[in-house]
Structure formats: C-alpha cells, structure tokens
Write an enzyme that holds these catalytic residues in place. Structure first.
Site, short mmCIF file in Angstrom:
data_model
loop_
_atom_site.label_atom_id
_atom_site.label_comp_id
_atom_site.label_asym_id
_atom_site.label_seq_id
_atom_site.Cartn_x
_atom_site.Cartn_y
_atom_site.Cartn_z
N GLU A 1 34.32 56.26 51.63
CA GLU A 1 35.68 55.93 51.18
C GLU A 1 36.37 57.17 50.58
O GLU A 1 37.53 57.45 50.88
CB GLU A 1 35.65 54.82 50.12
CG GLU A 1 35.37 53.43 50.66
CD GLU A 1 36.61 52.79 51.29
OE1 GLU A 1 37.64 53.47 51.45
OE2 GLU A 1 36.53 51.59 51.64
N LYS B 1 36.09 52.69 40.13
CA LYS B 1 36.48 51.56 39.30
C LYS B 1 35.61 50.34 39.62
O LYS B 1 35.43 50.05 40.80
CB LYS B 1 37.93 51.26 39.60
CG LYS B 1 38.50 50.09 38.84
CD LYS B 1 39.90 49.85 39.29
CE LYS B 1 40.39 48.57 38.65
NZ LYS B 1 41.61 48.10 39.22
N LYS C 1 36.73 51.26 44.82
CA LYS C 1 37.06 50.15 43.92
C LYS C 1 36.22 48.94 44.33
O LYS C 1 36.25 48.52 45.49
CB LYS C 1 38.55 49.82 44.02
CG LYS C 1 38.93 48.61 43.17
CD LYS C 1 40.43 48.41 43.12
CE LYS C 1 40.78 47.17 42.32
NZ LYS C 1 42.23 46.96 42.27
N ARG D 1 43.92 40.48 35.05
CA ARG D 1 44.67 39.50 35.85
C ARG D 1 45.45 38.56 34.93
O ARG D 1 46.55 38.13 35.28
CB ARG D 1 43.72 38.75 36.78
CG ARG D 1 43.16 39.68 37.87
CD ARG D 1 42.15 39.03 38.80
NE ARG D 1 41.51 40.04 39.66
CZ ARG D 1 40.43 39.82 40.40
NH1 ARG D 1 39.85 38.63 40.39
NH2 ARG D 1 39.93 40.77 41.15
N TYR E 1 42.25 51.41 28.11
CA TYR E 1 43.19 50.74 27.21
C TYR E 1 42.97 51.20 25.78
O TYR E 1 43.81 50.99 24.92
CB TYR E 1 43.03 49.21 27.32
CG TYR E 1 43.24 48.72 28.73
CD1 TYR E 1 44.52 48.50 29.23
CD2 TYR E 1 42.16 48.53 29.60
CE1 TYR E 1 44.73 48.09 30.54
CE2 TYR E 1 42.34 48.12 30.91
CZ TYR E 1 43.63 47.91 31.37
OH TYR E 1 43.81 47.52 32.67
N LYS F 1 38.33 39.03 46.25
CA LYS F 1 38.93 40.15 46.99
C LYS F 1 37.87 40.89 47.79
O LYS F 1 38.00 42.09 48.05
CB LYS F 1 39.66 41.07 46.00
CG LYS F 1 40.77 40.35 45.22
CD LYS F 1 41.64 41.31 44.40
CE LYS F 1 42.79 40.56 43.71
NZ LYS F 1 43.70 41.47 42.96
N SER G 1 39.57 46.36 32.18
CA SER G 1 39.88 45.40 31.13
C SER G 1 38.65 44.69 30.57
O SER G 1 38.51 44.52 29.36
CB SER G 1 40.89 44.38 31.66
OG SER G 1 40.38 43.73 32.82
C1 PBG Z 1 45.23 45.28 41.25
C2 PBG Z 1 44.52 45.93 40.16
C3 PBG Z 1 43.48 45.36 39.43
C4 PBG Z 1 43.17 46.26 38.42
C5 PBG Z 1 44.00 47.37 38.56
N1 PBG Z 1 44.84 47.17 39.66
C6 PBG Z 1 42.82 44.02 39.53
C7 PBG Z 1 42.29 43.55 40.79
O1 PBG Z 1 41.98 44.31 41.71
O2 PBG Z 1 42.20 42.33 40.90
C8 PBG Z 1 42.12 46.00 37.37
C9 PBG Z 1 42.26 46.73 36.10
C10 PBG Z 1 41.49 46.19 34.97
O3 PBG Z 1 40.71 45.23 35.07
O4 PBG Z 1 41.68 46.75 33.88
N2 PBG Z 1 45.31 45.84 42.46
#
Ligand code: PBG
Length: 331
Positions: free
Chosen positions: A240, A255, A201, A211, A320, A224, A281
């Site tokens: 990983e 992701k 990720k 968010r 989505y 992050k 998203s």
């Molecule tokens: C949080 C999480 C995130 C997403 C899924 N789980 C956001 C982040 O890491 O800040 C993102 C999903 C998306 O953008 O559709 N742990």
C-alpha cells in the site's frame, strides 16, 4: 560493541538526570505533533464529545481560536474533521463538494487568521457527508464502489485545496486515489499542496469515539473491511505504501498507532519516507479512562506512547492530546 562486566556497567549512564538526558536517543518536541479538531455549525459553540473527555466540537470561530492556540504552543499542523448536520448528509455525500461547506469555511477562516503560521490538513473521505456513514459511494448491494468513489474524492480534494488546505489526507483506502488527486492538483495549479496518504489504514475497533464525534457512528451499518486493511497483515501494508508513494504521496500515515508500531518501523526501514502515526480516538479514550479509573497517570502514559512513535521511526503523530503534550514539553 559491548564489553564485559564490570568494564561495562549499563547502569553507569543511567545514574543521573543529566546523563540520561545526554544519552537519550530520541526526542519529542511540539513540532512533532498534529492536532485533529472537530468542526461544527454555529458560532460560539463548544460541544463536548462524550466519548472523548476533554475533546469538543468547535464552531468555526472556536476552531480559529484553537489554531491560534496551536501556533502559540508550537504545533505546526492542525487536522480538520466536520460534524455535518444530518439534513446535509445524503446517499452520495454531495455536501463534500459544496465550496461553502463547513470544512471550507473553517479552512478559509484559519488561513485568514494565521496564514503560513500553521498548516491545515484536511481529511478526504465521504463518511462525514454520507447518510450511511461509509467512506464512498455504494452500489445496490451496499458495496463501496472504487472508481466512482475516486472521482468524488478528487472533487472533494480540489474543493478543499481551493479553500486553502495545505495537506490533503485521503483516509478512504480506495485504490488509485492518490494518483488521481495528484493529477488534479497539478492540473488545478496546486503544485505545492501536499498529500499525506492514510496508506496503511486498518479496519479497527479503535475508531468508535471518532465516529461519535463526526456523527457517523449511528448511521454506519456493518464495517469497512472491504477497503480498510486486515489487522493480521503487514506485507500488504508495505505494498500500500509503495503504491501511494509511486502515485504521488509526499508522506504516509499508519493508523491506528500503538498497535501498529511494527508497520511504522518496517515502512521507515524499507522506504525512508516521512511516516506519521495516527494515535486514534480509541487510543485517546483509553488513556483518559486509565486516568479516570486511577490506574495510570495520563501525562506519563501519553509521553511514553508518543516517544514510542518517534523510536519506531515517525516524523510526527496525529493526536487529540497534542495541546496537552505540547504544554508538558514546553514546561
Ligand atoms: C474516516 C476517518 C476515520 C478516522 C479518521 N478518518 C474513521 C473511520 O475510518 O471510520 C478515525 C480517527 C479516529 O478514530 O481518531 N474516513
């Protein structure tokens, strides 16, 4: 082996619809789709997410209706994310451990209504519950503590498994959390609960609308990057994935999706494990923005991107657009 022109004309097999169908190398079906859904408090609530046109937060009754819709469309799994009310967020995200929290109520309601007709995937990370929007517990300097966070994630995962979650999906990127969660599931008599780890990720700019949807966007200060991966790296993603498989993950996720097809491909080639992509998203929002601006056809853009994940080696895709895609595929 390819012969020389005119013995070989590559266009021959492309000339007709039936022939293109016959020679198609990859196939997308509704069973490749995982539908992420946002849960909110109340009843009879549909609360549209402004940055994700066409996506809403649903109260638990609405989530159950979406689960039934997924069953009808042939979508095998839904993924749940809670929009926790601000008054239930805290520094340590204790609401994540409440057996009666929004997530647990949604899981139970879906399982009561749909049973084994649908799989429920639940996200494990503290960001929907913390008042600072980070995925874990902070020290005084604001650094996310690894081992303390893992202990909290184990509790969160068991809380979800007790409520009936089928697939635990840790999205936090802490070290060692897959092993810790797997041991706790074994000891808690949940041997068949799966773990789909967000193994690779990335610290991505594509998560913004998510968010907003879970209500952590305004709370989050900074980024992050001390736990999510650097977009410049790919060998590190393989490490990983290798660790998460060794620790007990049943499947792994990459992701975001489209910008990381090379990672998906390398993971599949090297390990041969089930790989999933999360079309996040920001990727959804870009397709919708192209459609709204009249510079691309949503359905065509969507289907081209989804088949790209299959071509790269994915077993499935979190998107989505899952119900839109399933409707198109079902004709
Ligand atoms: C949080 C999480 C995130 C997403 C899924 N789980 C956001 C982040 O890491 O800040 C993102 C999903 C998306 O953008 O559709 N742990």
């Amino acid at each position: 082996m390819t012969g020389k022109y005119p013995n070989t004309r590559m266009r021959r097999t492309r000339a007709t619809t039936w022939s293109r169908a016959l020679h198609r190398e990859n196939l997308l079906t509704p069973t490749d789709l995982i539908w992420p859904l946002f849960v909110t408090e109340g009843s009879g609530v549909e609360d549209p997410v402004a940055s994700l046109p066409g996506v809403s937060r649903w109260s638990v009754d609405g989530i159950v209706a979406r689960a039934k819709e997924a069953v009808d469309l042939g979508i095998p799994v839904i993924a749940l994310f809670p929009n926790t009310p601000p008054e239930k967020r805290s520094d340590k995200g204790e609401e994540a451990h409440n057996p009666d929290n929004l997530m647990c109520r949604a899981i139970k309601a879906i399982k009561d209504a749909c049973g084994e007709e649908i799989g429920v995937l639940t996200d494990v990370a503290l960001d929907p519950y913390t008042s600072h929007g980070q995925d874990g517990l902070l020290n005084d300097a604001g650094y996310v503590l690894n081992d303390d966070t893992v202990a909290a994630l184990v509790d969160q995962a068991i809380n979800q498994a007790e409520a009936g979650a089928d697939i635990i999906a840790p999205s936090d990127m802490m070290d060692g959390r897959i092993h810790a969660i797997r041991m706790a599931l074994e000891m808690g008599r949940h041997p068949n609960v799966q773990i789909m780890s967000y193994a690779a990720k990335y610290a991505s700019a594509f998560y913004g609308p998510f968010r907003d949807a879970v209500g952590s966007g305004d709370l989050l200060k900074g980024d992050k990057k001390t736990y999510q991966m650097d977009p410049a790296n790919s060998d590190e993603a393989l490490r990983e994935v290798e660790l998460d498989i060794a620790e007990g993950a049943d499947s792994v996720m990459v992701k975001p999706g489209l910008a990381y097809l090379d990672i998906i491909y390398r993971v599949k080639q090297q390990f041969g494990v089930p790989v999933f992509a999360y079309q996040v998203s920001g990727e959804y929002a870009m397709i919708e923005a192209a459609e709204a601006a009249g510079i691309g056809d949503r359905n065509a853009l969507l289907m081209e991107k989804l088949i790209a994940f299959k071509r790269a080696g994915c077993s499935g895709v979190l998107t989505y657009h899952a119900p839109v895609a399933a409707r198109l595929l079902n004709g």
